[in-house]
Motif scaffolding. Structure first.
Motif, PDB file in Angstrom:
ATOM      1  N   GLU A 239       0.814  -1.211   0.000  1.00  0.00           N
ATOM      2  CA  GLU A 239       0.000   0.000   0.000  1.00  0.00           C
ATOM      3  C   GLU A 239       0.851   1.266   0.000  1.00  0.00           C
ATOM      4  OE1 GLU A 239      -4.248   1.374   1.902  1.00  0.00           O
ATOM      5  OE2 GLU A 239      -2.743   0.554   3.231  1.00  0.00           O
ATOM      6  N   VAL A 240       1.737   1.329  -0.987  1.00  0.00           N
ATOM      7  CA  VAL A 240       2.386   2.591  -1.319  1.00  0.00           C
ATOM      8  C   VAL A 240       1.573   3.194  -2.453  1.00  0.00           C
ATOM      9  CG1 VAL A 240       4.637   1.923  -0.460  1.00  0.00           C
ATOM     10  CG2 VAL A 240       4.045   1.420  -2.832  1.00  0.00           C
ATOM     11  N   LYS A 241       1.648   4.507  -2.618  1.00  0.00           N
ATOM     12  CA  LYS A 241       0.592   5.176  -3.377  1.00  0.00           C
ATOM     13  C   LYS A 241       1.027   5.767  -4.712  1.00  0.00           C
ATOM     14  CE  LYS A 241      -2.279   4.251  -0.023  1.00  0.00           C
ATOM     15  NZ  LYS A 241      -3.143   5.198   0.642  1.00  0.00           N
ATOM     16  N   SER A 242       2.191   5.360  -5.230  1.00  0.00           N
ATOM     17  CA  SER A 242       2.615   5.825  -6.548  1.00  0.00           C
ATOM     18  C   SER A 242       3.309   4.700  -7.292  1.00  0.00           C
ATOM     19  CB  SER A 242       3.554   7.030  -6.431  1.00  0.00           C
ATOM     20  OG  SER A 242       4.841   6.625  -6.008  1.00  0.00           O
ATOM     21  N   SER A 243       3.348   4.815  -8.602  1.00  0.00           N
ATOM     22  CA  SER A 243       4.007   3.781  -9.405  1.00  0.00           C
ATOM     23  C   SER A 243       5.501   3.733  -9.111  1.00  0.00           C
ATOM     24  CB  SER A 243       3.752   4.024 -10.892  1.00  0.00           C
ATOM     25  OG  SER A 243       4.155   5.318 -11.283  1.00  0.00           O
ATOM     26  N   ASP A 244       6.122   4.882  -8.875  1.00  0.00           N
ATOM     27  CA  ASP A 244       7.554   4.895  -8.541  1.00  0.00           C
ATOM     28  C   ASP A 244       7.814   4.157  -7.240  1.00  0.00           C
ATOM     29  OD1 ASP A 244       8.197   6.330 -10.816  1.00  0.00           O
ATOM     30  OD2 ASP A 244       8.263   8.276  -9.789  1.00  0.00           O
ATOM     31  N   ASP A 245       6.963   4.398  -6.226  1.00  0.00           N
ATOM     32  CA  ASP A 245       7.145   3.721  -4.941  1.00  0.00           C
ATOM     33  C   ASP A 245       6.901   2.215  -5.070  1.00  0.00           C
ATOM     34  OD1 ASP A 245       7.747   6.127  -3.804  1.00  0.00           O
ATOM     35  OD2 ASP A 245       5.882   6.336  -2.673  1.00  0.00           O
ATOM     36  N   LEU A 246       5.976   1.819  -5.925  1.00  0.00           N
ATOM     37  CA  LEU A 246       5.749   0.399  -6.153  1.00  0.00           C
ATOM     38  C   LEU A 246       6.957  -0.252  -6.813  1.00  0.00           C
ATOM     39  CD1 LEU A 246       2.034   0.396  -7.307  1.00  0.00           C
ATOM     40  CD2 LEU A 246       2.954  -0.983  -5.441  1.00  0.00           C
ATOM     41  N   ARG A 247       7.515   0.404  -7.811  1.00  0.00           N
ATOM     42  CA  ARG A 247       8.678  -0.151  -8.510  1.00  0.00           C
ATOM     43  C   ARG A 247       9.871  -0.309  -7.555  1.00  0.00           C
ATOM     44  NH1 ARG A 247       7.715  -0.217 -13.956  1.00  0.00           N
ATOM     45  NH2 ARG A 247       6.046   1.171 -14.684  1.00  0.00           N
ATOM     46  N   GLU A 248       9.943   0.557  -6.574  1.00  0.00           N
ATOM     47  CA  GLU A 248      11.009   0.476  -5.577  1.00  0.00           C
ATOM     48  C   GLU A 248      10.713  -0.599  -4.533  1.00  0.00           C
ATOM     49  OE1 GLU A 248      12.467   3.392  -1.984  1.00  0.00           O
ATOM     50  OE2 GLU A 248      12.358   4.276  -3.993  1.00  0.00           O
ATOM     51  N   SER A 249       9.430  -0.724  -4.144  1.00  0.00           N
ATOM     52  CA  SER A 249       9.065  -1.582  -3.017  1.00  0.00           C
ATOM     53  C   SER A 249       8.948  -3.058  -3.380  1.00  0.00           C
ATOM     54  CB  SER A 249       7.738  -1.105  -2.411  1.00  0.00           C
ATOM     55  OG  SER A 249       7.875   0.183  -1.848  1.00  0.00           O
ATOM     56  N   ILE A 250       8.528  -3.362  -4.590  1.00  0.00           N
ATOM     57  CA  ILE A 250       8.278  -4.762  -4.949  1.00  0.00           C
ATOM     58  C   ILE A 250       9.549  -5.597  -4.906  1.00  0.00           C
ATOM     59  CG2 ILE A 250       7.573  -6.284  -6.844  1.00  0.00           C
ATOM     60  CD1 ILE A 250       5.372  -4.170  -7.426  1.00  0.00           C
ATOM     61  N   PRO A 251      10.645  -5.166  -5.545  1.00  0.00           N
ATOM     62  CA  PRO A 251      11.867  -6.000  -5.416  1.00  0.00           C
ATOM     63  C   PRO A 251      12.383  -6.046  -3.984  1.00  0.00           C
ATOM     64  CG  PRO A 251      12.307  -3.957  -6.625  1.00  0.00           C
ATOM     65  CD  PRO A 251      10.826  -4.062  -6.493  1.00  0.00           C
ATOM     66  N   PHE A 252      12.192  -4.954  -3.223  1.00  0.00           N
ATOM     67  CA  PHE A 252      12.614  -4.968  -1.820  1.00  0.00           C
ATOM     68  C   PHE A 252      11.835  -6.046  -1.064  1.00  0.00           C
ATOM     69  CE2 PHE A 252      14.722  -2.541   1.551  1.00  0.00           C
ATOM     70  CZ  PHE A 252      14.085  -3.046   2.681  1.00  0.00           C
ATOM     71  N   PHE A 253      10.526  -6.106  -1.273  1.00  0.00           N
ATOM     72  CA  PHE A 253       9.699  -7.109  -0.600  1.00  0.00           C
ATOM     73  C   PHE A 253      10.136  -8.514  -0.992  1.00  0.00           C
ATOM     74  CE2 PHE A 253       6.038  -9.940  -0.350  1.00  0.00           C
ATOM     75  CZ  PHE A 253       5.548  -9.679   0.915  1.00  0.00           C
ATOM     76  N   ARG A 254      10.352  -8.733  -2.271  1.00  0.00           N
ATOM     77  CA  ARG A 254      10.688 -10.081  -2.731  1.00  0.00           C
ATOM     78  C   ARG A 254      12.044 -10.545  -2.253  1.00  0.00           C
ATOM     79  NH1 ARG A 254       7.836  -8.958  -8.558  1.00  0.00           N
ATOM     80  NH2 ARG A 254       5.818  -9.932  -8.035  1.00  0.00           N
ATOM     81  N   ASN A 255      12.918  -9.627  -1.936  1.00  0.00           N
ATOM     82  CA  ASN A 255      14.266  -9.973  -1.480  1.00  0.00           C
ATOM     83  C   ASN A 255      14.386 -10.043   0.039  1.00  0.00           C
ATOM     84  OD1 ASN A 255      15.445 -10.197  -4.048  1.00  0.00           O
ATOM     85  ND2 ASN A 255      15.675  -7.970  -4.199  1.00  0.00           N
ATOM     86  N   LEU A 256      13.300  -9.795   0.759  1.00  0.00           N
ATOM     87  CA  LEU A 256      13.359  -9.863   2.218  1.00  0.00           C
ATOM     88  C   LEU A 256      13.686 -11.294   2.693  1.00  0.00           C
ATOM     89  CD1 LEU A 256      10.266  -7.667   3.183  1.00  0.00           C
ATOM     90  CD2 LEU A 256      12.635  -7.155   3.739  1.00  0.00           C
TER      91      LEU A 256
END
Length: 256
Positions: A239-256
């Motif tokens: 639940e980040v609110k911009s496409s830029d934040d999603l592009r940053e957050s998705i690989p971070f989440f998957r690499n946790l």
């Protein structure tokens, strides 16, 4: 566990969101009744075809301000709206999310005082009865109901008491980790101590003062929280609110 994104303020159509979700390899998109373009496209019968075309599931966020503990005339209006959009979402909306709304408050010398906390013995039975009707409507049209914690003032302890009652009533729970951080992580602690099951989690980072930050931009123990999501086989909304934040957050989440 399934991973999804909310529809975004920067877009003007549901399809733009579906295109991005497909590009990013996500499982679902959370529709949101607060967005006019979402309501319009649901009413026009466009969304199921889009979901099928892009191979994505959908969930639905009910109106932020909806308060099912308030007086009957207002609740009746929200139930009418719920019946309308749950019916429109039949066959493609898997889950509908509702806020555990703190309701009206009075600020005295800078301190927030919640009217529902003062009237708790009459408020709670009313709230539970109304959420039972919410659940009935959701289930009638093939959706699950989940109730989300919101970031109201610290010290609003009656909201946690609500979740105890929701769990005892068998309602589905949604842990918003950023909101909980602002409230002192009481909901997370209770969930883990009592092993309450979760249907959904809203994932975004928080620094203790603000939330909905890109993952890695705050101080939450995101690895531990991802493990909790996997344990519960939850729907995880980034639940980040911009496409830029999603592009940053998705690989971070998957690499946790």
């Amino acid at each position: 566990m399934k991973l999804g994104m909310p529809i975004l303020f920067e877009f003007n159509s549901v399809e733009e969101n579906f295109k991005l979700a497909k590009e990013l390899g996500l499982d679902f998109v959370e529709l949101n009744l607060n967005f006019g373009y979402c309501r319009n496209e649901m009413e026009l019968g466009m969304v199921k075809d889009l979901a099928d075309r892009y191979g994505l599931e959908t969930t639905l966020h009910f109106y932020d301000e909806a308060d099912f503990g308030t007086y009957d005339e207002v609740v009746k209006a929200y139930l009418t709206l719920l019946s309308k959009y749950a019916k429109l979402g039949k066959g493609y909306v898997k889950m509908i999310n509702f806020h555990n709304n703190g309701g009206p408050l009075v600020t005295i010398s800078g301190n927030k005082n919640y009217i529902y906390q003062k009237e708790y013995t009459t408020y709670l039975p009313r709230l539970l009865n109304n959420f039972k009707e919410v659940e009935r409507i959701c289930n009638k049209y093939g959706s699950e109901m989940v109730i989300e914690n919101v970031d109201t003032a610290k010290g609003a302890s009656f909201l946690m008491n609500n979740f105890e009652a929701f769990h005892m009533s068998g309602f589905g729970l949604n842990l918003d980790i950023g909101h909980d951080s602002l409230m002192g992580e009481d909901f997370l602690k209770t969930i883990e101590e009592k092993e309450w099951p979760l249907k959904e989690m809203h994932f975004h980072d928080s620094d203790g003062n603000k939330c909905h930050l890109s993952l890695g931009r705050g101080s939450l123990d995101l690895k531990h929280l991802k493990e909790l999501a996997i344990k519960n086989d939850a729907y995880v909304l980034l639940e980040v609110k911009s496409s830029d934040d999603l592009r940053e957050s998705i690989p971070f989440f998957r690499n946790l």
